[in-house]
Design a protein around this motif. Structure first.
Motif, PDB file in Angstrom:
ATOM      1  N   TRP A  82       5.926   1.351 -10.208  1.00  0.00           N
ATOM      2  CA  TRP A  82       6.788   0.203 -10.524  1.00  0.00           C
ATOM      3  C   TRP A  82       6.131  -0.665 -11.601  1.00  0.00           C
ATOM      4  CZ3 TRP A  82      11.600  -1.392  -9.154  1.00  0.00           C
ATOM      5  CH2 TRP A  82      11.917  -2.743  -9.328  1.00  0.00           C
ATOM      6  N   ALA A  83       4.815  -0.814 -11.485  1.00  0.00           N
ATOM      7  CA  ALA A  83       4.076  -1.674 -12.424  1.00  0.00           C
ATOM      8  C   ALA A  83       3.521  -0.879 -13.600  1.00  0.00           C
ATOM      9  CB  ALA A  83       2.932  -2.373 -11.693  1.00  0.00           C
ATOM     10  N   HIS A  84       3.917   0.405 -13.713  1.00  0.00           N
ATOM     11  CA  HIS A  84       3.390   1.285 -14.770  1.00  0.00           C
ATOM     12  C   HIS A  84       1.863   1.292 -14.782  1.00  0.00           C
ATOM     13  CE1 HIS A  84       7.458   1.622 -16.229  1.00  0.00           C
ATOM     14  NE2 HIS A  84       7.538   0.324 -16.255  1.00  0.00           N
ATOM     15  N   TRP A  85       1.270   1.122 -13.614  1.00  0.00           N
ATOM     16  CA  TRP A  85      -0.189   1.116 -13.488  1.00  0.00           C
ATOM     17  C   TRP A  85      -0.848   0.081 -14.390  1.00  0.00           C
ATOM     18  CZ3 TRP A  85      -3.486   3.850 -10.178  1.00  0.00           C
ATOM     19  CH2 TRP A  85      -2.831   4.724  -9.300  1.00  0.00           C
ATOM     20  N   SER A  86      -0.096  -0.899 -14.784  1.00  0.00           N
ATOM     21  CA  SER A  86      -0.711  -1.940 -15.614  1.00  0.00           C
ATOM     22  C   SER A  86      -0.421  -3.283 -14.964  1.00  0.00           C
ATOM     23  CB  SER A  86      -0.150  -1.916 -17.030  1.00  0.00           C
ATOM     24  OG  SER A  86       1.207  -2.250 -17.020  1.00  0.00           O
ATOM     25  N   LYS A  87      -1.150  -4.260 -15.336  1.00  0.00           N
ATOM     26  CA  LYS A  87      -0.963  -5.645 -14.888  1.00  0.00           C
ATOM     27  C   LYS A  87      -1.323  -5.875 -13.425  1.00  0.00           C
ATOM     28  CE  LYS A  87       2.624  -6.952 -18.145  1.00  0.00           C
ATOM     29  NZ  LYS A  87       3.996  -7.360 -18.319  1.00  0.00           N
ATOM     30  N   ILE A  88      -1.349  -4.829 -12.607  1.00  0.00           N
ATOM     31  CA  ILE A  88      -1.732  -5.074 -11.215  1.00  0.00           C
ATOM     32  C   ILE A  88      -2.963  -4.236 -10.874  1.00  0.00           C
ATOM     33  CG2 ILE A  88       0.592  -5.746 -10.510  1.00  0.00           C
ATOM     34  CD1 ILE A  88       0.906  -3.099  -9.097  1.00  0.00           C
ATOM     35  N   ASN A  89      -3.692  -4.728  -9.887  1.00  0.00           N
ATOM     36  CA  ASN A  89      -4.970  -4.114  -9.524  1.00  0.00           C
ATOM     37  C   ASN A  89      -4.737  -3.100  -8.397  1.00  0.00           C
ATOM     38  OD1 ASN A  89      -7.438  -3.538  -8.314  1.00  0.00           O
ATOM     39  ND2 ASN A  89      -8.272  -5.586  -8.699  1.00  0.00           N
ATOM     40  N   PRO A  90      -4.918  -1.796  -8.682  1.00  0.00           N
ATOM     41  CA  PRO A  90      -4.602  -0.787  -7.663  1.00  0.00           C
ATOM     42  C   PRO A  90      -5.390  -0.961  -6.368  1.00  0.00           C
ATOM     43  CG  PRO A  90      -5.645   0.219  -9.604  1.00  0.00           C
ATOM     44  CD  PRO A  90      -5.394  -1.212  -9.937  1.00  0.00           C
ATOM     45  N   ARG A  91      -6.601  -1.474  -6.469  1.00  0.00           N
ATOM     46  CA  ARG A  91      -7.400  -1.632  -5.242  1.00  0.00           C
ATOM     47  C   ARG A  91      -6.852  -2.755  -4.358  1.00  0.00           C
ATOM     48  NH1 ARG A  91     -11.762   1.574  -5.078  1.00  0.00           N
ATOM     49  NH2 ARG A  91     -12.330   2.521  -7.059  1.00  0.00           N
ATOM     50  N   ILE A 233     -12.993 -24.504 -11.373  1.00  0.00           N
ATOM     51  CA  ILE A 233     -14.380 -24.090 -11.096  1.00  0.00           C
ATOM     52  C   ILE A 233     -14.644 -22.664 -11.585  1.00  0.00           C
ATOM     53  CG2 ILE A 233     -14.728 -25.712  -9.188  1.00  0.00           C
ATOM     54  CD1 ILE A 233     -14.331 -23.258  -7.297  1.00  0.00           C
ATOM     55  N   GLY A 234     -13.856 -22.219 -12.556  1.00  0.00           N
ATOM     56  CA  GLY A 234     -14.216 -20.982 -13.260  1.00  0.00           C
ATOM     57  C   GLY A 234     -13.471 -19.732 -12.855  1.00  0.00           C
ATOM     58  N   ALA A 235     -12.472 -19.841 -11.979  1.00  0.00           N
ATOM     59  CA  ALA A 235     -11.742 -18.632 -11.572  1.00  0.00           C
ATOM     60  C   ALA A 235     -10.891 -18.102 -12.724  1.00  0.00           C
ATOM     61  CB  ALA A 235     -10.840 -18.946 -10.379  1.00  0.00           C
ATOM     62  N   ALA A 236     -10.754 -16.790 -12.765  1.00  0.00           N
ATOM     63  CA  ALA A 236      -9.830 -16.170 -13.717  1.00  0.00           C
ATOM     64  C   ALA A 236      -8.433 -16.164 -13.091  1.00  0.00           C
ATOM     65  CB  ALA A 236     -10.276 -14.747 -14.012  1.00  0.00           C
ATOM     66  N   THR A 237      -7.429 -15.905 -13.905  1.00  0.00           N
ATOM     67  CA  THR A 237      -6.064 -15.843 -13.377  1.00  0.00           C
ATOM     68  C   THR A 237      -5.444 -14.489 -13.710  1.00  0.00           C
ATOM     69  OG1 THR A 237      -5.114 -16.781 -15.388  1.00  0.00           O
ATOM     70  CG2 THR A 237      -5.667 -18.327 -13.619  1.00  0.00           C
ATOM     71  N   ALA A 238      -4.369 -14.175 -13.010  1.00  0.00           N
ATOM     72  CA  ALA A 238      -3.638 -12.926 -13.271  1.00  0.00           C
ATOM     73  C   ALA A 238      -2.166 -13.152 -12.966  1.00  0.00           C
ATOM     74  CB  ALA A 238      -4.177 -11.806 -12.378  1.00  0.00           C
ATOM     75  N   GLY A 239      -1.331 -12.763 -13.900  1.00  0.00           N
ATOM     76  CA  GLY A 239       0.114 -12.692 -13.637  1.00  0.00           C
ATOM     77  C   GLY A 239       0.837 -14.010 -13.458  1.00  0.00           C
ATOM     78  N   GLY A 466      -2.733 -13.543  -7.914  1.00  0.00           N
ATOM     79  CA  GLY A 466      -1.989 -12.666  -8.821  1.00  0.00           C
ATOM     80  C   GLY A 466      -2.663 -11.317  -8.919  1.00  0.00           C
ATOM     81  N   GLY A 467      -1.929 -10.375  -9.520  1.00  0.00           N
ATOM     82  CA  GLY A 467      -2.513  -9.059  -9.752  1.00  0.00           C
ATOM     83  C   GLY A 467      -2.073  -8.024  -8.747  1.00  0.00           C
ATOM     84  N   TRP A 468      -0.981  -8.276  -8.035  1.00  0.00           N
ATOM     85  CA  TRP A 468      -0.494  -7.286  -7.070  1.00  0.00           C
ATOM     86  C   TRP A 468       1.009  -7.065  -7.211  1.00  0.00           C
ATOM     87  CZ3 TRP A 468       2.857  -9.925  -3.808  1.00  0.00           C
ATOM     88  CH2 TRP A 468       2.680 -11.313  -3.737  1.00  0.00           C
ATOM     89  N   GLU A 469       1.667  -7.769  -8.101  1.00  0.00           N
ATOM     90  CA  GLU A 469       3.095  -7.571  -8.356  1.00  0.00           C
ATOM     91  C   GLU A 469       3.379  -8.016  -9.780  1.00  0.00           C
ATOM     92  OE1 GLU A 469       5.722  -6.198  -8.484  1.00  0.00           O
ATOM     93  OE2 GLU A 469       6.905  -6.657  -6.703  1.00  0.00           O
ATOM     94  N   THR A 470       4.386  -7.382 -10.392  1.00  0.00           N
ATOM     95  CA  THR A 470       4.737  -7.726 -11.771  1.00  0.00           C
ATOM     96  C   THR A 470       5.738  -8.870 -11.772  1.00  0.00           C
ATOM     97  OG1 THR A 470       6.611  -6.242 -11.810  1.00  0.00           O
ATOM     98  CG2 THR A 470       4.477  -5.297 -12.388  1.00  0.00           C
ATOM     99  N   ASP A 471       6.433  -9.036 -12.906  1.00  0.00           N
ATOM    100  CA  ASP A 471       7.421 -10.115 -12.975  1.00  0.00           C
ATOM    101  C   ASP A 471       8.775  -9.678 -12.427  1.00  0.00           C
ATOM    102  OD1 ASP A 471       8.153  -8.391 -14.938  1.00  0.00           O
ATOM    103  OD2 ASP A 471       8.290  -9.876 -16.538  1.00  0.00           O
ATOM    104  N   ASN A 472       8.797  -8.618 -11.666  1.00  0.00           N
ATOM    105  CA  ASN A 472      10.052  -8.099 -11.141  1.00  0.00           C
ATOM    106  C   ASN A 472       9.799  -7.538  -9.747  1.00  0.00           C
ATOM    107  OD1 ASN A 472      12.671  -7.232 -11.059  1.00  0.00           O
ATOM    108  ND2 ASN A 472      12.614  -6.288 -13.084  1.00  0.00           N
ATOM    109  N   TYR A 473      10.406  -8.145  -8.749  1.00  0.00           N
ATOM    110  CA  TYR A 473      10.177  -7.798  -7.342  1.00  0.00           C
ATOM    111  C   TYR A 473      10.441  -6.314  -7.087  1.00  0.00           C
ATOM    112  CZ  TYR A 473      11.029  -8.205  -2.241  1.00  0.00           C
ATOM    113  OH  TYR A 473      11.006  -8.082  -0.877  1.00  0.00           O
ATOM    114  N   CYS A 474       9.461  -5.615  -6.573  1.00  0.00           N
ATOM    115  CA  CYS A 474       9.632  -4.194  -6.251  1.00  0.00           C
ATOM    116  C   CYS A 474      10.393  -4.096  -4.929  1.00  0.00           C
ATOM    117  CB  CYS A 474       8.276  -3.506  -6.143  1.00  0.00           C
ATOM    118  SG  CYS A 474       8.437  -1.760  -5.766  1.00  0.00           S
ATOM    119  N   TYR A 475      11.719  -3.926  -5.068  1.00  0.00           N
ATOM    120  CA  TYR A 475      12.571  -4.029  -3.868  1.00  0.00           C
ATOM    121  C   TYR A 475      12.337  -2.890  -2.888  1.00  0.00           C
ATOM    122  CZ  TYR A 475      15.155  -1.169  -7.160  1.00  0.00           C
ATOM    123  OH  TYR A 475      15.482  -0.222  -8.075  1.00  0.00           O
TER     124      TYR A 475
END
Ligand SMILES: Cc1cc2nc3c(=O)[nH]c(=O)nc-3n(C[C@H](O)[C@H](O)[C@H](O)COP(=O)(O)OP(=O)(O)OC[C@H]3O[C@@H](n4cnc5c(N)ncnc54)[C@H](O)[C@@H]3O)c2cc1C
Length: 501
Positions: A82-91, A233-239, A466-475
């Motif tokens: 669904w995420a084309h293996w990009s933008k989300i973290n498989p682990r 305090i230095g956290a990175a962001t995702a999505g 962030g990092g476990w779903e894209t901008d489109n809900y995987c129904y």
């Protein structure tokens, strides 16, 4: 805050946010041996989690009892494809999906009950675990269990800042409760402040957000505070900017209710009917109205139309069919009747006597719908050029006559022409279910910095991450928003215990 009282607390674990992720994290930390746990909650316990209905799960005891074969591996692949293996973290996705069936067991052991249900027509295998008593009951149960094990729930207490020591480890939280400043000395923090559906500044990070049409269906306190505190305090962001749109629906109000026999149904039950045409404000079709892939798969495309609006359009013959034979998809729930406190939805095929009369009453009340014999007037209501609307209708009617929609491949069963006046148009827009993406985490729910190093003592769970779903809900992973909240909360609780003990 000037002239404020200062209240000092000490904790081993401070959970920020009392929704599903926060309470699951607190309970899990307790079950894994942590003792001194505080939950800070800005409002009352519940969050968006208390508004939800279902939880995603694979290989759960409920599925096993019902003989449903829904495998972790299959749903991991679905999520990643669904995420084309990009933008989300498989682990992170793997950790969530692997835990999901066990979390249903965990909740059943706490007295919660589930049924399996469809979210969209012909969904299989079933992964949607509907909660008896819905999210409100779930949160009541989790709250009671937290209290029973001695978790201190500090409600009406908004966290403002996380403090690190000289080595970079988390050492404190500053919060505010009315006129009192709370200073919490803590060995660890689990951020669980939910999404940011109530914060237009964050919502604007989505290219599809439209403040004029989109209503947040979630709680008002979810403003992305966790993202602000963590990034400070230095956290990175995702999505960030991943809005989970659902709908589309007509504006909700008492005026938009139709009184049909003994029932009151919102006019929104007609919005996603496959036998209608869906037009954008230019007067152009934009979707196969007959796709049956859930309200999320309809809302995303609707949100992307100019002005964020869409119009469900049909003629009087279709109105008559709906009135006499009922509708095919009554709302978002794959044809299942759903009782709520506010209204009910009809069953599939349940006649709607008086539908034409009620639509006229709604028009008189000023609900955003139009009934007219004139295509020019219909175009004016939509905001389209009359010739564009007429072209769309001609093209659509030709598809109906040919039994083949050469543009959007709509199922021929749903191809009913726009030929018999009066014509009807109902305005709809996507709503915000949750706005996710935020603090970047690893599979242990540790918050990471820009080099992917875990920030010692800082964990996060649920929609603030962030990092476990894209901008489109995987129904296909129905229920995975609350599902992620509960599962990531549990995982965060386990790992905070490993960090501390
Ligand atoms: C109407 C509706 C229906 C839904 N239905 C479903 C469904 O059926 N299935 C599904 O999977 N998902 C559903 N969702 C989405 C799902 O509910 C959420 O994505 C999920 O519950 C998020 O859980 P959470 O614990 O991360 O956040 P929340 O449950 O929103 O909890 C976050 C909490 O943090 C608190 N908070 C925020 N900032 C601070 C601060 N600074 N200090 C202290 N506390 C703070 C908030 O007040 C809130 O109580 C639905 C959402 C809505 C709005």
């Amino acid at each position: 805050m000037d002239n404020v009282l200062v209240e000092n607390h000490e904790a081993d674990v401070t959970v920020i946010g009392g929704g599903g992720a926060g309470l699951a994290a607190a309970l899990s930390a307790s079950e894994n041996g942590c003792k001194n746990i505080i939950v800070l909650e800005k409002a009352g316990i519940g969050g968006n989690s208390s508004l939800a209905h279902d939880v995603f799960g694979t290989e759960s005891p409920v599925q096993k009892r019902m003989g449903v074969d829904a495998r972790k591996d299959d749903f991991f692949r679905i999520a990643m494809n669904w995420a084309h293996w990009s933008k989300i973290n498989p682990r992170v996705v793997r950790a969530f999906i692997d835990k999901s069936g066990d979390t249903i067991r965990w909740l059943e052991e706490k007295g919660l009950r589930f049924e399996l249900g469809q979210y969209y027509v012909n969904q299989s295998p079933l992964v949607r675990h509907t909660i008896a008593g819905e999210g409100a009951h779930l949160m009541k149960v989790l709250k009671k269990l937290c209290e029973d094990v001695g978790v201190r729930l500090l409600t009406q207490s908004a966290a403002k800042k996380i403090v690190r020591d000289g080595n970079g480890s988390v050492k404190g939280v500053i919060a505010e409760s009315k006129d009192t400043k709370l200073v919490i000395k803590t060995k660890s923090v689990i951020l669980a402040t939910g999404g940011y559906g109530a914060n237009p500044d964050f919502l604007k990070k989505s290219p599809y957000y439209n403040p004029d049409t989109m209503v947040n269906h979630g709680v008002r306190g979810n403003k992305g505070d966790g993202i602000v505190m963590a990034t400070e305090i230095g956290a990175a962001t995702a999505g960030i900017g991943n809005i989970m749109f659902h709908g589309p629906s007509a504006p909700r109000s008492a005026a938009s209710l139709m009184k049909l026999d003994d029932n009151e149904y919102p006019v929104s039950i007609l919005i996603r009917e496959p036998e209608t045409m869906w037009l954008n404000k230019l007067g152009k079709r934009f979707i196969d109205e007959g796709h049956n892939l859930s309200s999320f798969a309809s809302a995303g495309p609707a949100a992307q139309q100019p002005g964020g609006v869409m119009f469900t359009v049909f003629d009087d013959r279709t109105r008559q069919i709906m009135e006499e034979e009922g509708i095919i998809w009554p709302g978002a729930y794959g044809g299942q009747k759903r009782e709520t406190k506010k209204h009910t939805r009809p069953n599939v095929g349940e006649p709607l006597p008086g539908l034409g009369r009620e639509l006229r009453i709604l028009q008189e009340k000023g609900v955003a719908l139009k009934i007219t014999d004139s295509l020019e007037e219909l175009a004016a209501f939509i905001g389209a050029k009359p010739e564009v609307l007429k072209n769309s209708i001609e093209e659509y009617n030709a598809s109906c006559a040919n039994g083949h929609d050469a543009v959007f491949c709509k199922d021929r069963r749903y191809l009913l022409p726009m030929a018999t006046p009066p014509y009807y148009a109902i305005r709809g827009a996507a709503g915000i279910c949750d706005a996710i993406g935020g603090v970047k985490i690893n599979e242990h729910m540790e918050v990471v910095d820009h080099e992917e190093n875990a920030i010692p003592g800082l964990f996060a769970a649920g929609s603030t991450t962030g990092g476990w779903e894209t901008d489109n809900y995987c129904y296909e992973l129905t229920g995975h928003l609350l599902g992620f909240a509960l599962n990531s909360g549990r995982i965060a609780g386990e790992n905070v215990a490993k960090y501390l003990l």
